[in-house]
Design a protein around this motif. Sequence first.
Motif, PDB file in Angstrom:
ATOM      1  N   ILE A  94       0.830  -1.206   0.000  1.00 38.71           N
ATOM      2  CA  ILE A  94       0.000   0.000   0.000  1.00 38.71           C
ATOM      3  C   ILE A  94       0.862   1.251   0.000  1.00 38.71           C
ATOM      4  N   ALA A  95       1.839   1.301   0.913  1.00 37.04           N
ATOM      5  CA  ALA A  95       2.686   2.486   1.023  1.00 37.04           C
ATOM      6  C   ALA A  95       3.468   2.732  -0.257  1.00 37.04           C
ATOM      7  N   GLY A  96       4.056   1.670  -0.815  1.00 37.10           N
ATOM      8  CA  GLY A  96       4.842   1.825  -2.033  1.00 37.10           C
ATOM      9  C   GLY A  96       4.012   2.294  -3.207  1.00 37.10           C
ATOM     10  N   THR A  97       2.808   1.751  -3.318  1.00 34.46           N
ATOM     11  CA  THR A  97       1.944   2.101  -4.439  1.00 34.46           C
ATOM     12  C   THR A  97       1.452   3.539  -4.344  1.00 34.46           C
ATOM     13  N   LEU A  98       1.031   3.950  -3.164  1.00 30.96           N
ATOM     14  CA  LEU A  98       0.549   5.318  -3.001  1.00 30.96           C
ATOM     15  C   LEU A  98       1.678   6.322  -3.179  1.00 30.96           C
ATOM     16  N   ALA A 134      -8.461   1.139   3.255  1.00 28.29           N
ATOM     17  CA  ALA A 134      -8.846   2.373   3.932  1.00 28.29           C
ATOM     18  C   ALA A 134      -8.643   2.251   5.442  1.00 28.29           C
ATOM     19  N   ALA A 135      -8.953   1.080   5.985  1.00 34.51           N
ATOM     20  CA  ALA A 135      -8.771   0.865   7.422  1.00 34.51           C
ATOM     21  C   ALA A 135      -7.300   0.933   7.808  1.00 34.51           C
ATOM     22  N   ARG A 136      -6.444   0.350   6.978  1.00 34.57           N
ATOM     23  CA  ARG A 136      -5.004   0.401   7.261  1.00 34.57           C
ATOM     24  C   ARG A 136      -4.485   1.830   7.180  1.00 34.57           C
ATOM     25  N   LEU A 137      -4.977   2.591   6.208  1.00 35.34           N
ATOM     26  CA  LEU A 137      -4.549   3.979   6.077  1.00 35.34           C
ATOM     27  C   LEU A 137      -4.998   4.794   7.281  1.00 35.34           C
ATOM     28  N   ALA A 175       9.871  -2.169   5.953  1.00 32.30           N
ATOM     29  CA  ALA A 175       8.490  -2.151   5.475  1.00 32.30           C
ATOM     30  C   ALA A 175       7.600  -1.360   6.420  1.00 32.30           C
ATOM     31  N   GLU A 176       7.808  -1.534   7.708  1.00 33.99           N
ATOM     32  CA  GLU A 176       7.011  -0.796   8.696  1.00 33.99           C
ATOM     33  C   GLU A 176       7.314   0.699   8.651  1.00 33.99           C
ATOM     34  N   ILE A 177       8.581   1.037   8.425  1.00 31.76           N
ATOM     35  CA  ILE A 177       8.957   2.452   8.308  1.00 31.76           C
ATOM     36  C   ILE A 177       8.307   3.060   7.066  1.00 31.76           C
ATOM     37  N   ALA A 178       8.332   2.326   5.957  1.00 29.09           N
ATOM     38  CA  ALA A 178       7.724   2.820   4.721  1.00 29.09           C
ATOM     39  C   ALA A 178       6.244   3.105   4.927  1.00 29.09           C
ATOM     40  N   ALA A 179       5.544   2.201   5.603  1.00 34.92           N
ATOM     41  CA  ALA A 179       4.116   2.388   5.850  1.00 34.92           C
ATOM     42  C   ALA A 179       3.868   3.577   6.769  1.00 34.92           C
ATOM     43  N   LEU A 181       5.714   6.256   7.195  1.00 31.39           N
ATOM     44  CA  LEU A 181       6.076   7.532   6.579  1.00 31.39           C
ATOM     45  C   LEU A 181       5.432   7.735   5.215  1.00 31.39           C
ATOM     46  N   PHE A 182       4.666   6.745   4.752  1.00 35.79           N
ATOM     47  CA  PHE A 182       3.988   6.805   3.453  1.00 35.79           C
ATOM     48  C   PHE A 182       4.976   7.038   2.311  1.00 35.79           C
ATOM     49  N   VAL A 183       6.041   6.236   2.306  1.00 38.68           N
ATOM     50  CA  VAL A 183       7.009   6.265   1.215  1.00 38.68           C
ATOM     51  C   VAL A 183       7.282   4.827   0.783  1.00 38.68           C
ATOM     52  N   ALA A 184       7.943   4.666  -0.341  1.00 42.24           N
ATOM     53  CA  ALA A 184       8.295   3.340  -0.820  1.00 42.24           C
ATOM     54  C   ALA A 184       9.433   2.763   0.009  1.00 42.24           C
ATOM     55  N   GLU A 185       9.498   1.428   0.102  1.00 39.93           N
ATOM     56  CA  GLU A 185      10.555   0.794   0.874  1.00 39.93           C
ATOM     57  C   GLU A 185      11.930   1.113   0.287  1.00 39.93           C
ATOM     58  N   ALA A 186      12.009   1.237  -1.045  1.00 38.14           N
ATOM     59  CA  ALA A 186      13.291   1.593  -1.672  1.00 38.14           C
ATOM     60  C   ALA A 186      13.750   2.968  -1.214  1.00 38.14           C
ATOM     61  N   THR A 187      12.803   3.877  -0.999  1.00 37.16           N
ATOM     62  CA  THR A 187      13.145   5.211  -0.502  1.00 37.16           C
ATOM     63  C   THR A 187      13.696   5.132   0.910  1.00 37.16           C
ATOM     64  N   VAL A 188      13.084   4.280   1.733  1.00 34.84           N
ATOM     65  CA  VAL A 188      13.580   4.085   3.100  1.00 34.84           C
ATOM     66  C   VAL A 188      15.019   3.584   3.072  1.00 34.84           C
ATOM     67  N   LYS A 189      15.303   2.614   2.211  1.00 35.07           N
ATOM     68  CA  LYS A 189      16.654   2.078   2.121  1.00 35.07           C
ATOM     69  C   LYS A 189      17.659   3.161   1.737  1.00 35.07           C
ATOM     70  N   THR A 190      17.260   4.052   0.829  1.00 39.39           N
ATOM     71  CA  THR A 190      18.143   5.150   0.431  1.00 39.39           C
ATOM     72  C   THR A 190      18.434   6.064   1.611  1.00 39.39           C
TER      73      THR A 190
END
Length: 218
Positions: A94-98, A134-137, A175-179, A181-190
Amino acid sequence: MTDEPLRVLVVDDQQLVREGLTALLELTDGVEVVGSAGDGKRALELIAGDPPDVVLMDLNMPVLDGVAATAQIRDRFPGVAVVVLTTYADDESIAGTLAAGARGYLTKDAGRAEIGMALRAAARGQSLFDPAVAARLAKAMSRPAAPPRPDSLPDGLTQREAEVLSQIARGRTNAEIAAALFVAEATVKTHINNAFAKIGARNRTEAASYANEHGLTL
């Protein structure tokens, strides 16, 4: 309002699913399926030749997956909206897609009416999400805000890098950080790589210790 049908491109790596979605959408008033693709790369080629109004996008595909394809579509064809239709409803997906720019997110339990509503909403620049998504968001948005940061962060850290270090100190996975912060996991890794280089951390334990010592988790 226009009487022109909503032009939709169906993207899914399974031929049976593509054909089923095409047949389903052809029964939906005001919707015209203008093509289908089995991966994100082919979808981009079709969009370049004849841009649809909306792309109905799967996530897990070969060659170029749905998240990467969505990001490229939003960058190269900003007038084309993307609605994700997938079996996955986890925080990472969800986070990565949004973050990539999708305007809707449905699971494959969705019916024809719900898919049609999501496509029309996306074409209007609005968003529609599966109830579970929607519930997760809502849950993610209800989490406590990130702790306040010093006006001048240590070692040249950016605000986002400090937030990521704070999340690491809380023991959260990428993955939890990405969710959160609403960013992609690849962004978190960077951000992690950049932060580790700045603070001289060799692992997450050292990064967590740094975050605590410098008050990034207060």
